[in-house]
Write a protein that holds these residues in place. Sequence first.
Motif, mmCIF file in Angstrom:
data_model
loop_
_atom_site.group_PDB
_atom_site.id
_atom_site.type_symbol
_atom_site.label_atom_id
_atom_site.label_comp_id
_atom_site.label_asym_id
_atom_site.label_seq_id
_atom_site.Cartn_x
_atom_site.Cartn_y
_atom_site.Cartn_z
ATOM 1 N N LEU A 233 0.806 -1.227 0.000
ATOM 2 C CA LEU A 233 0.000 0.000 0.000
ATOM 3 C C LEU A 233 0.838 1.277 0.000
ATOM 4 O O LEU A 233 0.307 2.369 -0.160
ATOM 5 N N LEU A 234 2.153 1.126 0.198
ATOM 6 C CA LEU A 234 2.972 2.324 0.410
ATOM 7 C C LEU A 234 3.225 3.090 -0.888
ATOM 8 O O LEU A 234 3.606 2.511 -1.898
ATOM 9 N N VAL A 235 2.992 4.409 -0.823
ATOM 10 C CA VAL A 235 3.243 5.293 -1.967
ATOM 11 C C VAL A 235 4.230 6.362 -1.498
ATOM 12 O O VAL A 235 3.843 7.320 -0.821
ATOM 13 N N PRO A 236 5.543 6.192 -1.816
ATOM 14 C CA PRO A 236 6.499 7.215 -1.381
ATOM 15 C C PRO A 236 6.398 8.450 -2.284
ATOM 16 O O PRO A 236 6.352 8.317 -3.507
ATOM 17 N N VAL A 237 6.340 9.631 -1.675
ATOM 18 C CA VAL A 237 6.247 10.871 -2.463
ATOM 19 C C VAL A 237 7.310 11.848 -1.957
ATOM 20 O O VAL A 237 7.376 12.125 -0.754
ATOM 21 N N VAL A 238 8.128 12.367 -2.886
ATOM 22 C CA VAL A 238 9.151 13.346 -2.508
ATOM 23 C C VAL A 238 8.443 14.671 -2.211
ATOM 24 O O VAL A 238 7.720 15.204 -3.056
ATOM 25 N N ALA A 239 8.655 15.191 -0.989
ATOM 26 C CA ALA A 239 7.904 16.385 -0.557
ATOM 27 C C ALA A 239 8.637 17.682 -0.886
ATOM 28 O O ALA A 239 8.681 18.609 -0.084
ATOM 29 N N LYS A 240 9.197 17.762 -2.104
ATOM 30 C CA LYS A 240 9.908 18.982 -2.515
ATOM 31 C C LYS A 240 9.047 19.761 -3.491
ATOM 32 O O LYS A 240 8.303 19.153 -4.267
ATOM 33 N N GLY A 241 9.181 21.080 -3.499
ATOM 34 C CA GLY A 241 8.425 21.911 -4.441
ATOM 35 C C GLY A 241 7.289 22.620 -3.748
ATOM 36 O O GLY A 241 7.182 22.620 -2.517
ATOM 37 N N THR A 242 6.414 23.233 -4.559
ATOM 38 C CA THR A 242 5.284 23.982 -3.984
ATOM 39 C C THR A 242 4.220 22.978 -3.535
ATOM 40 O O THR A 242 4.203 21.831 -4.007
ATOM 41 N N PRO A 243 3.292 23.408 -2.657
ATOM 42 C CA PRO A 243 2.223 22.496 -2.238
ATOM 43 C C PRO A 243 1.455 21.925 -3.431
ATOM 44 O O PRO A 243 1.127 20.728 -3.444
ATOM 45 N N GLU A 245 2.565 21.414 -6.503
ATOM 46 C CA GLU A 245 3.404 20.418 -7.196
ATOM 47 C C GLU A 245 3.393 19.094 -6.433
ATOM 48 O O GLU A 245 3.311 18.018 -7.019
ATOM 49 N N ILE A 246 3.469 19.189 -5.114
ATOM 50 C CA ILE A 246 3.490 17.959 -4.302
ATOM 51 C C ILE A 246 2.140 17.249 -4.407
ATOM 52 O O ILE A 246 2.068 16.021 -4.508
ATOM 53 N N LEU A 247 1.051 18.050 -4.449
ATOM 54 C CA LEU A 247 -0.280 17.450 -4.592
ATOM 55 C C LEU A 247 -0.380 16.693 -5.919
ATOM 56 O O LEU A 247 -0.858 15.549 -5.972
ATOM 57 N N ALA A 248 0.102 17.333 -6.999
ATOM 58 C CA ALA A 248 0.037 16.706 -8.328
ATOM 59 C C ALA A 248 0.829 15.399 -8.327
ATOM 60 O O ALA A 248 0.391 14.379 -8.861
ATOM 61 N N ARG A 249 2.010 15.431 -7.689
ATOM 62 C CA ARG A 249 2.853 14.230 -7.611
ATOM 63 C C ARG A 249 2.127 13.140 -6.817
ATOM 64 O O ARG A 249 2.151 11.963 -7.181
ATOM 65 N N THR A 250 1.461 13.542 -5.751
ATOM 66 C CA THR A 250 0.735 12.570 -4.911
ATOM 67 C C THR A 250 -0.365 11.897 -5.721
ATOM 68 O O THR A 250 -0.500 10.666 -5.715
ATOM 69 N N MET A 251 -1.161 12.721 -6.433
ATOM 70 C CA MET A 251 -2.290 12.175 -7.198
ATOM 71 C C MET A 251 -1.773 11.206 -8.266
ATOM 72 O O MET A 251 -2.341 10.134 -8.480
ATOM 73 N N GLU A 252 -0.670 11.605 -8.926
ATOM 74 C CA GLU A 252 -0.103 10.763 -9.987
ATOM 75 C C GLU A 252 0.316 9.397 -9.425
ATOM 76 O O GLU A 252 -0.021 8.349 -9.968
ATOM 77 N N LYS A 253 1.019 9.448 -8.283
ATOM 78 C CA LYS A 253 1.494 8.188 -7.675
ATOM 79 C C LYS A 253 0.336 7.332 -7.190
ATOM 80 O O LYS A 253 0.380 6.106 -7.271
ATOM 81 N N MET A 254 -0.715 7.981 -6.670
ATOM 82 C CA MET A 254 -1.879 7.225 -6.195
ATOM 83 C C MET A 254 -2.573 6.532 -7.359
ATOM 84 O O MET A 254 -2.995 5.383 -7.264
ATOM 85 N N HIS A 255 -2.684 7.246 -8.473
ATOM 86 C CA HIS A 255 -3.331 6.638 -9.648
ATOM 87 C C HIS A 255 -2.488 5.500 -10.208
ATOM 88 O O HIS A 255 -3.024 4.498 -10.684
ATOM 89 N N GLU A 256 -1.150 5.646 -10.136
ATOM 90 C CA GLU A 256 -0.267 4.550 -10.590
ATOM 91 C C GLU A 256 -0.537 3.293 -9.771
ATOM 92 O O GLU A 256 -0.662 2.195 -10.308
#
Length: 263
Positions: A233-243, A245-256
Amino acid sequence: MSASSHNDRLQWLQGPGAGVRPDNRVKCSVVPATGKNPWRLVLLGAPGVGKGTQAELLTQRLNACHLSTGDVFRAAGKLRECEQSNAMKAALEFMRRGELVPDATVWEMVCERSHCLLQCGGFILDGFPRTIAQAESLRKLMEADHIALSAVVNYELPVSEIVQRLSGRRTCEKCKSVFNVKERPPQVEGVCDRCNGRLIQREDDRPEAITVRLEAYERSTAPLIRFYENLGLLVPVVAKGTPDEILARTMEKMHELAKSGGK
Ligand code: AMP
């Protein structure tokens, strides 16, 4: 936030144990727009990685319920004593001593809100679970209702950056708005943009305290990370950038993860 969703959040924070009879429980009306396959998320991340900000953004994006156990305890502290449930009173004692609230108390408090966890069709847990025992209790509760977590998002940032972020953090004494001397400075140094309150550095944001907090976080969360990794279940997300950008990265990884069969 609309007046009604603000009220819902207050009810969610207080829970049925705070003066509401069980047969007269408030139904959580923060129902996700698409209730068919809602997201049920746990957010992990050390203090200072921006987990709270992401929780707020994800809550808006997914229209899900947001449960921050830390928020619930802080809200409980502001209630009159007669409005506090026994679980809340016990939790506040531990919080005041700066300790983690024992699993049994945290679980009692979460159970007071379990109707929301189970009915809303989607939630974001922030600050819970913090121990394997809490994670096991959550798993059993969800299994009994034939639902499962969609993903556990783990926000990652190098320790040196966390220390820099936290030591630059300034909090408004009055309205609790958060600024950063480097990344998000106020218009006037030391003064809150929103309410003109005085900006202060929290005791636990001083460098010597930060190291201790990070070590404690590492100790308690490392086993949780392994626990959720083993469950796929683990989705590692790099918490760098603007909020955003991090949200977009999170959504992308969750959909993956969802595409690969995790959801
Ligand atoms: P937080 O805002 O998540 O850092 O939580 C603030 C405080 O609330 C913590 O320092 C603990 O005393 C207590 N707390 C919140 N969530 C939990 C939890 N899941 N387990 C134990 N204690 C918690």
